[in-house]
Design an enzyme around this catalytic site. Sequence first.
Site, PDB file in Angstrom:
ATOM      1  N   ARG A 172       0.872  -1.181   0.000  1.00  0.00           N
ATOM      2  CA  ARG A 172       0.000   0.000   0.000  1.00  0.00           C
ATOM      3  C   ARG A 172       0.905   1.225   0.000  1.00  0.00           C
ATOM      4  O   ARG A 172       2.037   1.175   0.492  1.00  0.00           O
ATOM      5  CB  ARG A 172      -0.897   0.010   1.236  1.00  0.00           C
ATOM      6  CG  ARG A 172      -1.802  -1.212   1.372  1.00  0.00           C
ATOM      7  CD  ARG A 172      -2.581  -1.162   2.673  1.00  0.00           C
ATOM      8  NE  ARG A 172      -3.481  -2.303   2.823  1.00  0.00           N
ATOM      9  CZ  ARG A 172      -3.153  -3.452   3.413  1.00  0.00           C
ATOM     10  NH1 ARG A 172      -1.938  -3.592   3.948  1.00  0.00           N
ATOM     11  NH2 ARG A 172      -4.011  -4.439   3.494  1.00  0.00           N
ATOM     12  N   LYS A 196      -2.301  -3.304   7.876  1.00  0.00           N
ATOM     13  CA  LYS A 196      -3.539  -3.021   8.599  1.00  0.00           C
ATOM     14  C   LYS A 196      -3.685  -3.961   9.794  1.00  0.00           C
ATOM     15  O   LYS A 196      -3.346  -5.137   9.722  1.00  0.00           O
ATOM     16  CB  LYS A 196      -4.735  -3.194   7.663  1.00  0.00           C
ATOM     17  CG  LYS A 196      -4.880  -2.078   6.635  1.00  0.00           C
ATOM     18  CD  LYS A 196      -6.148  -2.252   5.827  1.00  0.00           C
ATOM     19  CE  LYS A 196      -6.352  -1.110   4.857  1.00  0.00           C
ATOM     20  NZ  LYS A 196      -7.591  -1.262   4.059  1.00  0.00           N
ATOM     21  N   HIS A 264      -2.748   2.497  -5.685  1.00  0.00           N
ATOM     22  CA  HIS A 264      -3.266   1.246  -5.116  1.00  0.00           C
ATOM     23  C   HIS A 264      -3.534   0.211  -6.206  1.00  0.00           C
ATOM     24  O   HIS A 264      -3.493  -0.996  -5.944  1.00  0.00           O
ATOM     25  CB  HIS A 264      -4.538   1.512  -4.317  1.00  0.00           C
ATOM     26  CG  HIS A 264      -4.893   0.405  -3.367  1.00  0.00           C
ATOM     27  ND1 HIS A 264      -4.182   0.158  -2.211  1.00  0.00           N
ATOM     28  CD2 HIS A 264      -5.862  -0.553  -3.418  1.00  0.00           C
ATOM     29  CE1 HIS A 264      -4.707  -0.871  -1.580  1.00  0.00           C
ATOM     30  NE2 HIS A 264      -5.717  -1.324  -2.297  1.00  0.00           N
ATOM     31  N   ARG A 267      -0.859  -2.293  -6.509  1.00  0.00           N
ATOM     32  CA  ARG A 267      -0.946  -3.429  -5.578  1.00  0.00           C
ATOM     33  C   ARG A 267      -1.858  -4.504  -6.185  1.00  0.00           C
ATOM     34  O   ARG A 267      -1.556  -5.698  -6.112  1.00  0.00           O
ATOM     35  CB  ARG A 267      -1.468  -2.933  -4.228  1.00  0.00           C
ATOM     36  CG  ARG A 267      -1.718  -4.000  -3.176  1.00  0.00           C
ATOM     37  CD  ARG A 267      -2.042  -3.302  -1.857  1.00  0.00           C
ATOM     38  NE  ARG A 267      -2.800  -4.130  -0.933  1.00  0.00           N
ATOM     39  CZ  ARG A 267      -2.253  -4.958  -0.040  1.00  0.00           C
ATOM     40  NH1 ARG A 267      -0.944  -5.086   0.016  1.00  0.00           N
ATOM     41  NH2 ARG A 267      -3.005  -5.650   0.798  1.00  0.00           N
ATOM     42  N   HIS A 290      -3.266 -10.126   3.708  1.00  0.00           N
ATOM     43  CA  HIS A 290      -4.707 -10.273   3.928  1.00  0.00           C
ATOM     44  C   HIS A 290      -4.973 -11.226   5.086  1.00  0.00           C
ATOM     45  O   HIS A 290      -4.366 -12.297   5.165  1.00  0.00           O
ATOM     46  CB  HIS A 290      -5.387 -10.839   2.662  1.00  0.00           C
ATOM     47  CG  HIS A 290      -5.500  -9.847   1.552  1.00  0.00           C
ATOM     48  ND1 HIS A 290      -5.730 -10.201   0.238  1.00  0.00           N
ATOM     49  CD2 HIS A 290      -5.398  -8.485   1.552  1.00  0.00           C
ATOM     50  CE1 HIS A 290      -5.779  -9.123  -0.509  1.00  0.00           C
ATOM     51  NE2 HIS A 290      -5.585  -8.071   0.253  1.00  0.00           N
ATOM     52  N   TYR A 299      -9.076 -11.772  -6.665  1.00  0.00           N
ATOM     53  CA  TYR A 299      -8.181 -11.683  -7.817  1.00  0.00           C
ATOM     54  C   TYR A 299      -8.370 -12.843  -8.781  1.00  0.00           C
ATOM     55  O   TYR A 299      -8.023 -12.723  -9.959  1.00  0.00           O
ATOM     56  CB  TYR A 299      -6.726 -11.594  -7.352  1.00  0.00           C
ATOM     57  CG  TYR A 299      -6.449 -10.320  -6.590  1.00  0.00           C
ATOM     58  CD1 TYR A 299      -6.413  -9.094  -7.252  1.00  0.00           C
ATOM     59  CD2 TYR A 299      -6.273 -10.322  -5.214  1.00  0.00           C
ATOM     60  CE1 TYR A 299      -6.186  -7.914  -6.561  1.00  0.00           C
ATOM     61  CE2 TYR A 299      -6.047  -9.146  -4.514  1.00  0.00           C
ATOM     62  CZ  TYR A 299      -6.007  -7.950  -5.197  1.00  0.00           C
ATOM     63  OH  TYR A 299      -5.803  -6.778  -4.522  1.00  0.00           O
TER      64      TYR A 299
END
Length: 320
Positions: A172, A196, A264, A267, A290, A299
């Site tokens: 990110r 995150k 982004h 990414r 993730h 994806y």
Amino acid sequence: MPDAPDTLALLPAAPSVIAEVRRWVGYLAHERRCSPKTVEAYSRDVRQFLTFLAAHLGAPPTLPDLAALAPRDVRAFLAERRAAGLDQRSLGRVLAGVRSFGRFLERNGLGKVGALQAVSTPKARPRLPRPLPVADAKAVADADTRAFEARETWVLVRDAAVLALCYGCGLRISEALSLTRREAPLPGAALRITGKGGKTRMVPVLPKVAEAIQDYLKLCPHPLDPEGPLFVGVKGGPLSPRIVQLAMASLRGALGLPETATPHALRHSFATHLLAKGGDLRAIQDLLGHASLSTTQVYTAVDTTALMAAYRAAHPRAQR
């Protein structure tokens, strides 16, 4: 920004309800520390809800009226907003705002608004990521692509290094800009990234990415503190994400890319291009940081969509 008192005073609701709306808006802004945009959106949702109820019930709603609402009343409100042109995603946000006000009333002992929880959140069709084609993703991370700009060379090389991290490592933009000078990777090294939720992951650094960063370090005119930011602005302070976004906007113009081509999106490109080359979904999940595999699985839909588009364009039997 929160509603001004005179605006709230115009609400078609009982004075006791207006008073609680004021308290709730203040709670969101000062205790929950929501962003001004969130406070504005949520308060707008509640204004629309109370305005609807005044017409729906035939009188300005009171606190007992709110507690007595049935699920059909909430569904009628959502139907009215849908008729006004809101899509499923926006309807879900509207319901979230109204639910926030309902929970605030419950916590303050002003009655349960159970109807808000009884109605299911409208299901929104997930938006597929929009990756860049491989050639464009490579060009974006090449300082020579912006050679036409009257900018200092080190600035162009710096921006290319940041974008190379986004594409080559799947970072990110906030993660790339949080790196310290001490963390600048050497060829063959790996980066320890905290993403995150404080989740930490190790990301290998491709030689091209490490080379881009070393090129930037050679040209950067500012002394870099080992514990300070790796990427700095023209005055030597921490580099703003906005500067990288503006660099990407310039690249969109140079390469004829759509508005979806953002930092982004690099990414997304990292993950999609790995998957297209046979990358393992679990490994890609770990590289992206993730928490859930279901987040990474989006994806596969992107890859399938691209595959089917190529099939329809190239296969003789797909032509009519």
